[in-house]
Design an enzyme around this catalytic site. Sequence first.
Site, short mmCIF file in Angstrom:
data_model
loop_
_atom_site.label_atom_id
_atom_site.label_comp_id
_atom_site.label_asym_id
_atom_site.label_seq_id
_atom_site.Cartn_x
_atom_site.Cartn_y
_atom_site.Cartn_z
N ASP A 26 0.83 -1.22 0.00
CA ASP A 26 0.00 0.00 0.00
C ASP A 26 0.86 1.27 0.00
O ASP A 26 2.03 1.24 0.38
CB ASP A 26 -0.91 -0.04 1.22
CG ASP A 26 -2.18 0.77 1.04
OD1 ASP A 26 -2.31 1.47 0.01
OD2 ASP A 26 -3.05 0.70 1.92
N ASP A 47 -10.88 4.01 -1.59
CA ASP A 47 -11.40 3.11 -0.56
C ASP A 47 -12.92 3.18 -0.50
O ASP A 47 -13.51 4.26 -0.57
CB ASP A 47 -10.90 3.54 0.83
CG ASP A 47 -9.43 3.27 1.05
OD1 ASP A 47 -8.69 3.11 0.05
OD2 ASP A 47 -9.03 3.24 2.22
C1 9PG Z 1 -4.87 1.16 5.65
C2 9PG Z 1 -5.70 1.49 4.44
C3 9PG Z 1 -6.35 0.26 3.81
C4 9PG Z 1 -7.01 0.65 2.48
C5 9PG Z 1 -6.00 1.33 1.60
C6 9PG Z 1 -5.43 2.55 2.30
O1 9PG Z 1 -5.92 9.54 1.38
N1 9PG Z 1 -5.87 8.95 2.48
O2 9PG Z 1 -5.74 9.55 3.56
C7 9PG Z 1 -6.00 7.53 2.50
C8 9PG Z 1 -5.85 6.84 3.69
C9 9PG Z 1 -5.99 5.47 3.71
C10 9PG Z 1 -6.26 4.80 2.54
C11 9PG Z 1 -6.40 5.49 1.36
C12 9PG Z 1 -6.26 6.86 1.32
O3 9PG Z 1 -6.47 3.45 2.56
O4 9PG Z 1 -6.56 1.71 0.38
O5 9PG Z 1 -7.53 -0.49 1.83
O6 9PG Z 1 -5.38 -0.75 3.56
O7 9PG Z 1 -4.83 2.15 3.53
O8 9PG Z 1 -4.28 2.30 6.19
#
Ligand code: 9PG
Length: 582
Positions: free
Chosen positions: A369, A430
Amino acid sequence: MRLDPVRVDVVGASGGRMPLDGSGAVTAGRLVITVQPSTGADRFTWTVANRGDRPVPVRAVRLVFAVTGVVGPLRLFRNGYQSWSPSAVATLGLDRDPSEAGGVPRLVRSTHHADEEPVAPGELRSEMVTVLADGGPVRVLVGFEGGHRHDGTLRLHDGDGEGRAELAAEAFLGGATLAPGEERSLHPVVVASGADQGPLLEAWAAAYGTVENARIDGHYQVGWCSWYHYFGYVTEGDLRANLAHAADWPFEVFQLDDGYQPAIGDWLGTNGKFSSDLDELADAIAAAGRRPGIWIAPFLARPDAIVATANPGWIARYRDGVAPLVGMWHPVWGGETLTLDTSHPEVLDHLERVARALVGAGFTYLKLDFTYAPAADGVYHDPTMTPAQRVRAGYDAVRRGAGEDAFVLGCGAPLGAVVGVVDGMRIGADVAPWWHLQEGQHLPGPYAGGEPATANAFTNTLTRSFLHRRLWLNDPDCLMLRRTDTRLEADAVRTWAHTVGVCGGMALVSDDLGLLDGDARALLDEVLELGRASDTAAIAGPPARCGDLLDAARPGRLSAAGVELIADPATAASQLRRPNRR
Ligand code: 9PG
């Protein structure tokens, strides 16, 4: 509408705009760019060479096409840069690239574009591929055939304000230096036209996948993931309780997400919410007959993580060469999180060791990720590498350590650079236990489409359906089947579930299984029936197809294997039509 190559633009120190003549070679300072069209001029191979005696940094090289004969407003399919980046149609002269908005932090721009610099006013861009549509009967696709050497960005702008547009196919090298005498092949640019964008995009994706040795033979994936119920608060008790509840559920994979690790960057231990170590957790999952899966953000590290404090030289720097490069700001992780320098051989050895250790512990399914991080502008150990090469090097290192049999899922990933390494790829924002974005959680307005909301995941699942089984297995993101502990209404739960089914991509449930009743189980069974049929069709022929891809900013039609989902993205109401069954 027709496209003709007219010019080469070089962006960077030795920049310039050079008309293409019959010779096919243009000179910009010490750089020579050679463009060779195929007969029929539907495919262009090109190279950039440094004919000087000193290294030359190259930001970008563009092959510019004149777009003529346009009838009415010109629209383009705008493919986003990484997994979460919004992807949908935009209209030239009406819509704006999000980078044009004032006050957007550099980190947000580097997260969602190959090139973090704002576009020229009015310019629209798409990554890897685009399709142009006007009022006429012909759609024109322009795309790159490959992406491991550099990003490929399509930039559309109004050439002279007189109805003559220009489309630039940009090889983005991000300032990588070319050694004296060095010549680099750029990924070929292809142009194709037809009446319907569906077959054009599917053929483009198939060709890209062939060139990059896409991993597309894996089987249909069904599993469970901890994130969308427990988020970062997941405990060992939660994991074990769900394993116990899962006895009668058809999950192959059981994937622990963010929340087990002692710190972002330190992946081989567990924190105080877990009394077991990783070997014991994997054993528990395997003993329940499931494939152990685990989440890591391999290219990030908290400043206080052991990996960062013990190896300060492994952290990439901002362009000043001094301040450590921030790859993510996340309150739950403790705030600023730094970027590992994936051009550094020691970092690559470390990534390989981490992956080998996780697979050795039993976790043969790895979710990688926040992997866009080392693509950002900065100072890196190896200045000859492009942003795409830095991302790719990190993925390749993980694959070396994980072995060929591990399932590697890309997430927060620049899509173009990692085809051939990943088995699966998240293709949207997400999901969340709500449909529309909630007040107050927004990224800067124009980037809100990349924020956690099931409506956002829905859009990309439709608009990127053509990548499935061409570049990897699409991961639309998790199903949430629960009717409590959620703000999703029954309509929205069913619409999202049917979308996951019809798209034919990976089907992972992310609920506290203790909350699910017989209706939830019946819905999953329906999803898996739809999903297996769609996926089987995608192996033999076309993947799920979005019928209104170029007609609606938020499309709502997706069909596969004789089923059409027709949804209203505003209300989340939907119906499934099965014409063949009538
Ligand atoms: C775990 C998560 C999950 C999820 C991923 C990812 O932009 N943002 O602040 C943001 C935060 C988290 C995120 C996506 C964007 O999610 O897609 O499935 O694994 O991390 O932290």
